[in-house]
Design a protein around this motif. Structure first.
Motif, PDB file in Angstrom:
ATOM      1  N   ILE A  30       7.795   6.663  -8.872  1.00 39.35           N
ATOM      2  CA  ILE A  30       8.939   6.042  -9.791  1.00 39.35           C
ATOM      3  C   ILE A  30       9.987   5.914  -8.878  1.00 39.35           C
ATOM      4  O   ILE A  30      10.679   5.090  -8.914  1.00 39.35           O
ATOM      5  N   GLY A  31      10.472   7.038  -7.998  1.00 41.50           N
ATOM      6  CA  GLY A  31      11.541   7.080  -7.209  1.00 41.50           C
ATOM      7  C   GLY A  31      11.346   5.704  -6.134  1.00 41.50           C
ATOM      8  O   GLY A  31      12.352   5.307  -5.649  1.00 41.50           O
ATOM      9  N   LEU A  32      10.199   5.450  -5.787  1.00 36.74           N
ATOM     10  CA  LEU A  32      10.092   4.331  -4.734  1.00 36.74           C
ATOM     11  C   LEU A  32      10.135   3.058  -5.368  1.00 36.74           C
ATOM     12  O   LEU A  32      10.748   2.081  -4.837  1.00 36.74           O
ATOM     13  N   ILE A  33       9.629   2.813  -6.691  1.00 36.57           N
ATOM     14  CA  ILE A  33       9.939   1.624  -7.336  1.00 36.57           C
ATOM     15  C   ILE A  33      11.467   1.558  -7.582  1.00 36.57           C
ATOM     16  O   ILE A  33      11.967   0.295  -7.273  1.00 36.57           O
ATOM     17  N   ALA A  34      12.306   2.535  -7.616  1.00 33.80           N
ATOM     18  CA  ALA A  34      13.698   2.349  -7.704  1.00 33.80           C
ATOM     19  C   ALA A  34      14.161   2.014  -6.584  1.00 33.80           C
ATOM     20  O   ALA A  34      15.107   1.121  -6.649  1.00 33.80           O
ATOM     21  N   ILE A  35      13.725   2.510  -5.509  1.00 32.32           N
ATOM     22  CA  ILE A  35      14.151   2.196  -4.000  1.00 32.32           C
ATOM     23  C   ILE A  35      14.305   0.659  -3.872  1.00 32.32           C
ATOM     24  O   ILE A  35      14.803  -0.185  -3.579  1.00 32.32           O
ATOM     25  N   VAL A  36      12.770   0.244  -4.075  1.00 33.23           N
ATOM     26  CA  VAL A  36      12.567  -1.049  -3.863  1.00 33.23           C
ATOM     27  C   VAL A  36      13.502  -2.055  -4.779  1.00 33.23           C
ATOM     28  O   VAL A  36      13.735  -3.227  -4.232  1.00 33.23           O
ATOM     29  N   LEU A  37      13.382  -1.792  -6.178  1.00 31.95           N
ATOM     30  CA  LEU A  37      14.047  -2.789  -6.949  1.00 31.95           C
ATOM     31  C   LEU A  37      15.705  -2.790  -6.697  1.00 31.95           C
ATOM     32  O   LEU A  37      16.285  -3.674  -7.182  1.00 31.95           O
ATOM     33  N   LEU A  38      16.381  -1.708  -6.484  1.00 33.18           N
ATOM     34  CA  LEU A  38      17.828  -1.493  -6.196  1.00 33.18           C
ATOM     35  C   LEU A  38      18.050  -2.030  -4.860  1.00 33.18           C
ATOM     36  O   LEU A  38      19.251  -2.567  -5.031  1.00 33.18           O
ATOM     37  N   GLY A  39      17.127  -2.042  -3.825  1.00 32.52           N
ATOM     38  CA  GLY A  39      17.870  -2.437  -2.493  1.00 32.52           C
ATOM     39  C   GLY A  39      17.373  -3.661  -2.056  1.00 32.52           C
ATOM     40  O   GLY A  39      17.707  -4.059  -0.827  1.00 32.52           O
ATOM     41  N   ARG A 560      -7.204   4.267   5.245  1.00 31.22           N
ATOM     42  CA  ARG A 560      -5.908   4.387   5.821  1.00 31.22           C
ATOM     43  C   ARG A 560      -5.630   3.090   6.670  1.00 31.22           C
ATOM     44  O   ARG A 560      -4.570   3.186   7.475  1.00 31.22           O
ATOM     45  N   GLU A 561      -6.043   2.087   6.042  1.00 30.85           N
ATOM     46  CA  GLU A 561      -5.636   0.744   6.712  1.00 30.85           C
ATOM     47  C   GLU A 561      -4.417   0.229   5.894  1.00 30.85           C
ATOM     48  O   GLU A 561      -4.712  -0.696   5.141  1.00 30.85           O
ATOM     49  N   TYR A 562      -3.270   0.730   6.028  1.00 32.35           N
ATOM     50  CA  TYR A 562      -2.239   0.647   5.291  1.00 32.35           C
ATOM     51  C   TYR A 562      -1.686  -1.061   5.452  1.00 32.35           C
ATOM     52  O   TYR A 562      -1.410  -1.725   4.743  1.00 32.35           O
ATOM     53  N   ALA A 585       9.090   0.389   2.803  1.00 29.98           N
ATOM     54  CA  ALA A 585       9.226   1.719   1.924  1.00 29.98           C
ATOM     55  C   ALA A 585       7.855   1.949   1.207  1.00 29.98           C
ATOM     56  O   ALA A 585       7.557   2.970   1.149  1.00 29.98           O
ATOM     57  N   ILE A 586       7.170   0.994   1.002  1.00 29.37           N
ATOM     58  CA  ILE A 586       5.517   1.079   0.390  1.00 29.37           C
ATOM     59  C   ILE A 586       4.773   1.843   1.631  1.00 29.37           C
ATOM     60  O   ILE A 586       4.211   2.983   1.142  1.00 29.37           O
ATOM     61  N   LYS A 587       4.820   1.482   2.940  1.00 29.60           N
ATOM     62  CA  LYS A 587       4.045   2.087   3.889  1.00 29.60           C
ATOM     63  C   LYS A 587       4.452   3.782   4.032  1.00 29.60           C
ATOM     64  O   LYS A 587       3.622   4.429   4.025  1.00 29.60           O
ATOM     65  N   ALA A 588       5.783   3.979   3.717  1.00 31.75           N
ATOM     66  CA  ALA A 588       6.436   5.203   3.866  1.00 31.75           C
ATOM     67  C   ALA A 588       5.684   6.178   2.805  1.00 31.75           C
ATOM     68  O   ALA A 588       5.496   7.309   2.965  1.00 31.75           O
ATOM     69  N   TYR A 589       5.566   5.521   1.486  1.00 35.56           N
ATOM     70  CA  TYR A 589       5.302   6.286   0.512  1.00 35.56           C
ATOM     71  C   TYR A 589       3.627   6.597   0.751  1.00 35.56           C
ATOM     72  O   TYR A 589       3.216   7.654   0.267  1.00 35.56           O
ATOM     73  N   LEU A 590       2.731   5.636   1.269  1.00 36.04           N
ATOM     74  CA  LEU A 590       1.339   5.824   1.478  1.00 36.04           C
ATOM     75  C   LEU A 590       1.342   7.212   2.435  1.00 36.04           C
ATOM     76  O   LEU A 590       0.257   7.944   2.312  1.00 36.04           O
ATOM     77  N   LEU A 613       4.362  -1.703  -7.121  1.00 35.77           N
ATOM     78  CA  LEU A 613       5.480  -1.990  -6.290  1.00 35.77           C
ATOM     79  C   LEU A 613       5.748  -3.453  -6.087  1.00 35.77           C
ATOM     80  O   LEU A 613       7.046  -3.985  -6.040  1.00 35.77           O
ATOM     81  N   ILE A 614       4.758  -4.203  -5.516  1.00 40.24           N
ATOM     82  CA  ILE A 614       5.026  -5.487  -5.176  1.00 40.24           C
ATOM     83  C   ILE A 614       5.345  -6.387  -6.450  1.00 40.24           C
ATOM     84  O   ILE A 614       6.209  -7.301  -6.128  1.00 40.24           O
ATOM     85  N   MET A 615       4.825  -6.251  -7.191  1.00 39.25           N
ATOM     86  CA  MET A 615       4.798  -7.270  -8.548  1.00 39.25           C
ATOM     87  C   MET A 615       6.138  -7.077  -9.305  1.00 39.25           C
ATOM     88  O   MET A 615       6.673  -7.838 -10.083  1.00 39.25           O
ATOM     89  N   THR A 616       6.586  -5.859  -9.203  1.00 33.75           N
ATOM     90  CA  THR A 616       7.935  -5.470  -9.707  1.00 33.75           C
ATOM     91  C   THR A 616       9.104  -5.767  -8.877  1.00 33.75           C
ATOM     92  O   THR A 616      10.186  -5.565  -9.310  1.00 33.75           O
TER      93      THR A 616
END
Length: 624
Positions: A30-39, A560-562, A585-590, A613-616
């Motif tokens: 959820i925190g990652l979503i907030a980062i993506v959407l806010l920034g 792990r083929e991110y 951000a998404i890769k860091a989360y993975l 994450l991508i679609m929102t």
């Protein structure tokens, strides 16, 4: 990109759709979503691949044609060739209900957009009523719908769910994707809606009307206008079915509803336009009205004498039938005003109902406003909310003449819209204002198509009598999302949004973003994430049957083929426009999840989170 759209999307994601699963790792997600959407910003440019063809430089014009802007770009003149997979994906985002990997590959193999368009134009229409007759089976003594068409009225509450289910099936699975996508655009211009006291209980009438838009999607606009005018669904929605000439009853006068809307919304608009869609101003700089109240009164006299094929002129005089609800209206001449009429400066001598209607519709069809008024809206629905004046003018010219002396040829118009340099290279031509926000509906159709959502057996119940019908569907009709936007369910004849809608901050920049009028947290974040993550609350509450197929994505995470995962999702969902910040951000989360000894999240669930994450993100919300 200078659309301040983040204000619409940057909401903290802490709603029950994630809390109900109560799994470890959700707080970090959820925190990652907030980062993506806010920034995130979407000021990315798409690289146009180099070509052996000559390169051309173009200068963008400001809205209204007033001088050159600072937006310059280079493009290949051989622009109708499909240069790479990302361009194919972007094109299919405009021309279909969302690309799948298979459809991207197919378009790339064809090598040209024209060949894809010609194939789509040649496909037979997938019709909703035909699907109903082929698939809705009666159970527990209820007959099949094909043999018992009056059940559409008898069990209208139950079969209204079927009407929605059929739309979702054809939007996501029909081969004639371009036709279905254009039909949705027409349904948002030539609006009828369930939000009418009569049509609420007539799902077969609504299906029949939508099938009209499907059949006529690629025909001539004048024929489409004629067919819409004679359909009983429009006749009931805009109250001219059973519309009698003045004097039939004391103090009566013809209903003006359709007379007004066929001009204001369906053909010429409120104000005179230049060929490029800009307002034509008088000597004082004021817009010029296209019609007067007297024109409305005269037009209302034209639309008298029509009723459905049920044997009665006034609807209240007799019950309706499936045949009458789905077949073109007929004229009862004793109720038609046969006198001469003067409309938009032209005379109609007066005659029978059909002659008068044909003449009046032809006046509207030939009006110089009709091309730019209709074409600009189709561009907005398919490509970009703020087309340049040149783009509108080029498409309007094709509306006026398809190159063979034919006016209103919609195949030619749709090709012109999708193959225009601005459509194919708009991100470079107008980086500050090209693109459109996806309608909420299109988020879900793309999700289902991209990940090959599987349906399941649906059983419709007649309240007191138990199960009545069965067929395969996603069972996606009961959610709050479809109440926010669903085909033929707009609150008014102005659709869910008008071509001129925009938040205040965008209006200050001279821009519109019509789809933002229906964006909302529940409509986008809650339900979309609920489906993507297969949230138990959403699936159990609504008995949702859509099963996303995520074997590839899950396997890439397991190995792990991110980068491969993100490359594929970037292509499939954002047409190569996922921002570097989002990706990082998404890769860091993975990677963070990988390092945990007891992450508590399965590989499949991680795949779902990444898709969410991508679609929102704003990268996805803004289609370019």
């Amino acid at each position: 990109m200078h659309f301040p759209f983040r204000n619409k999307l940057k909401k903290p994601v802490h709603h029950s759709l994630f809390n109900t699963t109560n799994k470890p790792g959700n707080k970090r997600f959820i925190g990652l979503i907030a980062i993506v959407l806010l920034g995130i910003t979407t000021a990315n440019s798409i690289e146009i691949p180099s070509s052996t063809a000559a390169q051309h430089t173009a200068t963008a014009l400001k809205p209204g044609g007033g001088g050159a802007s600072q937006d310059h770009f280079s493009y290949s003149r051989d622009s109708h060739k499909v240069s790479d997979y990302a361009e194919a994906s972007a094109f299919l985002n405009r021309a279909t209900f969302g690309p799948s990997r298979e459809s991207i590959n197919e378009l790339f193999r064809k090598g040209s957009y024209e060949s894809w368009l010609q194939e789509q134009f040649s496909l037979p229409p997938s019709l909703h009523m035909q699907w109903a007759e082929d698939n809705i089976r009666g159970i527990n003594g209820t007959g099949d719908i094909v043999d018992h068409p009056e059940d559409w009225k008898r069990y209208s509450d139950t079969l209204s769910y079927a009407q929605r289910d059929i739309w979702w099936h054809l939007a996501t699975q029909a081969k004639d994707q371009l036709r279905q996508r254009v039909a949705l655009a027409w349904s948002e211009i030539l609006v009828t809606s369930v939000n009418n006291g009569v049509l609420l209980t007539q799902p077969d009438a609504r299906i029949s009307y939508y099938d009209l838009l499907v059949r006529d999607a690629f025909g001539n606009f004048e024929q489409l206008l004629h067919d819409v005018t004679y359909h009983p669904t429009m006749g009931k929605y805009l109250s001219y079915l059973g519309n009698a000439k003045a004097g039939t009853t004391p103090g009566s006068h013809p209903d003006e509803n359709y007379a007004r809307e066929v001009m204001q919304l369906f053909t010429i608009g409120l104000y005179e336009l230049n060929p490029d869609g800009s307002l034509a101003l008088d000597a004082q700089g004021n817009p010029v009205a296209t019609y007067s109240q007297e024109d409305v009164r005269e037009m209302a006299r034209v639309f008298t004498g029509l009723t459905d094929q049920n044997g009665f002129f006034f609807p209240g005089d007799g019950d309706t039938t499936h045949f009458a609800r789905t077949q073109p209206m007929i004229a009862m001449e004793e109720y038609h005003d046969r006198g001469p009429k003067h409309i938009l400066g032209q005379d109609i001598p007066g005659g029978d109902t059909g002659t008068d209607i044909t003449a009046a519709l032809h006046i509207l069809f030939e009006h110089p406003n009709t091309g730019p008024f209709i074409c600009k809206q189709l561009i907005q629905r398919l490509v970009t909310s703020n087309p340049s004046p040149g783009y509108v003018a080029r498409v309007s010219q094709v509306f006026n003449n398809n190159g063979k002396g034919v006016r209103g040829d919609m195949q030619a118009v749709i090709s012109a819209i999708l193959l225009d340099e601005e459509a194919l290279h708009g991100a470079e031509l107008y980086p500050r204002r090209f693109g459109k926000f996806r309608e909420p509906l299109l988020f879900i159709t793309h999700l289902f198509r991209a990940f090959h959502a599987q349906d399941a057996v649906t059983v419709l119940n007649i309240y007191e009598d138990g199960p009545a019908y069965t067929y395969a569907s996603y069972n996606f009709h009961g959610t709050g999302f479809t109440r926010q936007e669903a085909p033929l369910e707009a609150l008014t004849v102005f659709n869910y949004f008008t071509p001129f809608d925009a938040p205040y901050s965008l209006k200050q920049q001279g821009l519109v973003a019509p789809e933002l009028e229906v964006y909302g947290k529940q409509g986008i974040d809650d339900l979309l994430m609920g489906i993507i993550t297969k949230n138990s609350f959403v699936y159990q509450t609504y008995e949702l049957a859509a099963e996303l197929q995520l074997q590839r994505e899950t396997a890439w995470i397991a190995r792990r083929e991110y980068d491969r995962l993100l490359d594929e999702l970037d292509l499939l969902l954002t047409a190569g426009q996922l921002s570097a910040r989002s990706r990082q951000a998404i890769k860091a989360y993975l990677v963070q999840q990988e390092s945990k000894t007891d992450k508590g999240i399965s590989n499949e669930q991680l795949a779902r989170y990444v898709i969410g994450l991508i679609m929102t993100s704003p990268d996805y919300a803004l289609q370019r």
